[in-house]
Enzyme design. Structure first.
Site, PDB file in Angstrom:
ATOM      1  N   LYS A   1     -21.103 -24.421  54.020  1.00 45.49           N
ATOM      2  CA  LYS A   1     -21.834 -24.015  55.379  1.00 45.49           C
ATOM      3  C   LYS A   1     -21.869 -25.105  56.260  1.00 45.49           C
ATOM      4  CE  LYS A   1     -21.578 -19.620  54.085  1.00 45.49           C
ATOM      5  NZ  LYS A   1     -20.699 -18.550  54.617  1.00 45.49           N
TER       6      LYS A   1
ATOM      7  N   TYR B   1     -22.503 -24.884  48.396  1.00 42.78           N
ATOM      8  CA  TYR B   1     -22.730 -23.643  49.190  1.00 42.78           C
ATOM      9  C   TYR B   1     -23.076 -24.350  50.481  1.00 42.78           C
ATOM     10  CZ  TYR B   1     -24.347 -19.493  51.523  1.00 42.78           C
ATOM     11  OH  TYR B   1     -24.516 -18.442  52.222  1.00 42.78           O
TER      12      TYR B   1
END
Length: 300
Positions: free
Chosen positions: A175, A171
């Protein structure tokens, strides 16, 4: 419905729940016609349902706005093109793309499976690239044909992508990639009348309720700082023709808004020759001592 987005058409991905839902509702309140995209998956990305997106569309229409459902998988290149094409076919134009869709499969790095890594990178990073690529191609065509857009893209990064987050390697990597993609897109698309920024939101969603349980507690002062609706007014302004900011990452939590500083060149030494390995320990330690202390990794 009138507001700062009157006459504009928006796509919001992952708009069936959480922050994306609030984005779609706020953009509609501000006068935009909205394509509400959502697969209706579970938190880990499994399953599918049109119910969440349809509920948001029904709310917008009940309030006097215009909206349609789209169930495209935004990380599928062809389906992402269909999403952009639908906005143009249904509403005659496209002015705003809010890339928000995502899910989590948290693991400590040593326990992460290849399939989990691939799934998270796919939906977040490719799921930003694919709609942006097709929207950008449309806006370039418009500009070349003398119809210069005043288009806006709002990507969704995260503090995890900027500072890192324990247990969220995939993640965080996705991002962080989105933040860099935002910088490149802002530079490349400016000539076509497109502004591109990214948001790093902090709010109560399915993805954050476990990680930030303490912060989710009822506020003593009556202001719910973790209400996802707090995030969306920033998106509405970034989506407006009035927005003259591009290539930035903006962090928002409750009533606190922060412009992220990002990577910058720091202290340096130039030997004027090739460095010798044995001398670099002293040099690098001196550079670290002169530089600012990095932000702590979330969860560290």
């Amino acid at each position: 419905m009138t507001g700062i987005l009157d006459g504009r058409v928006a796509i919001v991905t992952g708009a069936g729940r959480g922050i994306g839902r609030e984005h779609a509702l706020e953009l509609a309140r501000q006068g935009a016609r909205v394509v509400v995209n959502d697969l209706g998956t579970a938190l880990d990305g499994d399953g599918a349902s049109s119910g969440p997106a349809q509920e948001v569309v029904d709310l917008i229409r009940a309030d006097g706005g215009e909206a349609v459902v789209n169930g495209a998988d935004v990380a599928d290149f062809a389906q992402a093109k269909g999403l952009v094409d639908q906005a143009i076919a249904d509403f005659g134009r496209l002015d705003i793309l809010v890339n928000n869709a995502g899910f989590v499969r948290d693991r400590m790095l040593v326990n992460a499976e290849e399939s989990e890594w691939d799934a998270v990178i796919r939906v977040h990073l490719k799921g930003h690239f694919a709609p942006l690529r097709h929207a950008a191609a449309h806006w370039r065509t418009e500009a070349k044909e003398g119809r210069m857009p005043t288009a806006r893209v709002i990507n969704t990064s995260s503090g995890a992508g900027l500072q890192g987050s324990v247990g969220q390697a995939a993640y965080s990597a996705a991002k962080g990639g989105i933040a860099s993609l935002t910088l490149v897109a802002a530079h490349e698309l400016a000539r076509y009348g497109v502004g591109v920024n990214a948001l790093a939101p902090s709010a109560r969603t399915r993805m954050t309720e476990g990680a930030f349980a303490e912060a989710m507690a009822a506020p003593a002062d009556g202001f719910d700082r973790m209400d996802p609706a707090n995030v969306s007014p920033v998106v509405a302004w970034l989506a407006s023709a009035d927005c003259d900011v591009t290539g930035r990452v903006i962090e928002i939590e409750g009533g606190r808004i922060c412009l992220e500083d990002g990577w910058r060149h720091g202290a340096f030494r130039d030997a004027g020759r090739r460095w010798r390995a044995e001398e670099l320990g002293e040099v690098v330690r001196a550079l670290v001592a002169e530089g600012a202390e990095p932000e702590p990794v979330y969860g560290a």
